[in-house]
Design an enzyme around this catalytic site. Structure first.
Site, PDB file in Angstrom:
ATOM      1  CG  ASN A 144      42.595  37.126  40.656  1.00  0.00           C
ATOM      2  OD1 ASN A 144      42.742  37.521  42.353  1.00  0.00           O
ATOM      3  ND2 ASN A 144      42.011  35.814  40.950  1.00  0.00           N
ATOM      4  CB  VAL A 145      43.027  42.575  36.728  1.00  0.00           C
ATOM      5  CG1 VAL A 145      42.145  42.902  37.628  1.00  0.00           C
ATOM      6  CG2 VAL A 145      44.212  42.517  37.279  1.00  0.00           C
ATOM      7  CG  ASP A 146      44.656  36.244  36.923  1.00  0.00           C
ATOM      8  OD1 ASP A 146      43.859  35.905  36.328  1.00  0.00           O
ATOM      9  OD2 ASP A 146      44.993  36.277  37.598  1.00  0.00           O
ATOM     10  CG  HIS A 161      38.948  44.259  41.352  1.00  0.00           C
ATOM     11  ND1 HIS A 161      39.340  43.886  43.045  1.00  0.00           N
ATOM     12  CD2 HIS A 161      38.100  44.770  42.248  1.00  0.00           C
ATOM     13  CE1 HIS A 161      38.901  43.900  43.959  1.00  0.00           C
ATOM     14  NE2 HIS A 161      37.745  44.766  44.380  1.00  0.00           N
ATOM     15  CB  CYS A 169      39.318  56.657  26.407  1.00  0.00           C
ATOM     16  SG  CYS A 169      39.584  58.493  25.930  1.00  0.00           S
ATOM     17  CB  CYS A 220      41.445  58.234  23.470  1.00  0.00           C
ATOM     18  SG  CYS A 220      40.127  57.258  22.558  1.00  0.00           S
ATOM     19  CB  CYS A 223      37.638  61.552  22.418  1.00  0.00           C
ATOM     20  SG  CYS A 223      39.141  61.120  24.169  1.00  0.00           S
ATOM     21  N   GLY A 260      40.993  32.012  47.521  1.00  0.00           N
ATOM     22  CA  GLY A 260      42.485  33.042  47.571  1.00  0.00           C
ATOM     23  C   GLY A 260      42.355  34.178  48.365  1.00  0.00           C
ATOM     24  CB  SER A 262      44.096  37.171  53.242  1.00  0.00           C
ATOM     25  OG  SER A 262      43.369  38.685  52.718  1.00  0.00           O
TER      26      SER A 262
END
Length: 324
Positions: A144-146, A161, A169, A220, A223, A260, A262
């Site tokens: 998860n990315v939350d 992930h 950047c 960015c 740069c 959580g 499958s």
């Protein structure tokens, strides 16, 4: 389950205002939670025994652990993104190659960010954090990315992930907080407004091409390169060093619990392909979809994550704490 969403952004005296309206016959808690069968008390006892016998428990979590925090997933029956719409998630190659794709993504993400970043951990996140505090959880790996595990206090954690709360950047690799980018969006788009209908799993919403055309995207500040959330999009690859790190934690563990997920897709660059023979005690605890039977050496549930993790507390110990 009947659902409708309205997410509106507009400027008011230089400040961005958000209004999210949600209606559901199942209530806001169950908005993205698929139906589940009654909990089997015997299986809960078996899971409790499994956790008690584990000395170096490694837990892997997927999107199903966060649906009860109000964040939709992709594959849940009736309520996942694939069930609700015909939309597909953004692809890594498209984002990297195309400035219009990046513009569309960031406009959608800008509108959805206040909603996405405001979500809080649910009892499943708190339970896993408490297991770590009690010395029961050896390592936690999430796809998860939350950032909800971090919000719950988990420290022995690998975000396989990445995390939506960081921005990267693509040219120089500079990392910045997502909150800082939101402020830059507001400065560049003082009169831009949008109304979206529909929420996606990874922090964005659905907008029309006409709404996106005038949206300005910053580069960015170091740069001048293009910016990307520090996450692995579909079609992207997990950093090999991170995968190697997780493989080492897997080898050091004596038991595995999957919460959580499958397990129907390749996990984290092949992390899920590691053998689960002795001395492993593998317990895939899927949120809603079937788990391959060859992995099942401990009880399998297709129940709500918050319910089962709460009931499978260590004997005589509190399994989670809630946050009002």
């Amino acid at each position: 389950m009947k659902m409708s969403f309205g997410l509106t952004f507009r400027t008011a005296k230089g400040r961005w205002m958000a209004n999210l309206s949600r209606q559901s016959s199942g209530g806001s808690i169950g908005l993205f939670v698929p139906p589940s069968p009654p909990l089997d008390p015997e299986k809960v006892k078996e899971l409790q025994r499994f956790i008690t016998l584990s000395r170096r428990l490694l837990v892997m979590t997927g999107a199903g652990v966060s649906t009860e925090s109000g964040i939709p997933d992709y594959r849940s029956e009736k309520v996942g993104l694939y069930a609700r719409t015909n939309r597909k998630p953004i692809q890594h190659g498209d984002f990297v190659r195309s400035a219009p794709v990046r513009q569309r993504y960031w406009a959608r993400n800008f509108v959805g960010w206040p909603w996405f970043s405001s979500h809080q951990p649910n009892p499943a996140h708190w339970a896993l954090s408490n297991w770590e505090r009690l010395g029961k959880l050896y390592w936690l790996v999430t796809q998860n990315v939350d950032a909800l595990h971090t919000k719950a206090g988990s420290r022995r954690l690998t975000e396989l992930h990445g995390c939506m709360h960081r921005v990267l950047c693509l040219d120089c690799g500079e990392q910045t907080p997502r909150t800082a980018l939101q402020e830059r969006f507001e400065v560049l788009n003082p009169t831009w407004s949008a109304e979206a209908h529909g929420l996606a799993p990874d922090g964005d919403v659905f907008l029309t091409d006409e709404q996106v055309q005038s949206f300005q995207v910053p580069c960015c500040s170091r740069c001048g390169g293009p910016l990307k959330p520090d996450v692995v999009f579909f079609g992207g690859t997990v950093n090999p060093d991170k995968v190697d790190f997780v493989h080492k934690r897997v080898k050091e563990a004596d038991s595995l619990l999957v919460v959580g997920s499958s397990l129907q897709v390749t996990w984290g660059g092949g992390v899920g392909k590691c053998p689960f023979g002795e001395p492993w005690r593998a317990s895939p605890f899927a949120f809603s979809l079937p788990v391959p039977r060859e992995f099942l050496l401990a009880p399998f549930f297709s129940d709500r994550c918050t319910l089962v993790t709460g009931l499978s507390s260590l004997p005589g110990r509190r399994s989670y704490r809630s946050q009002s």
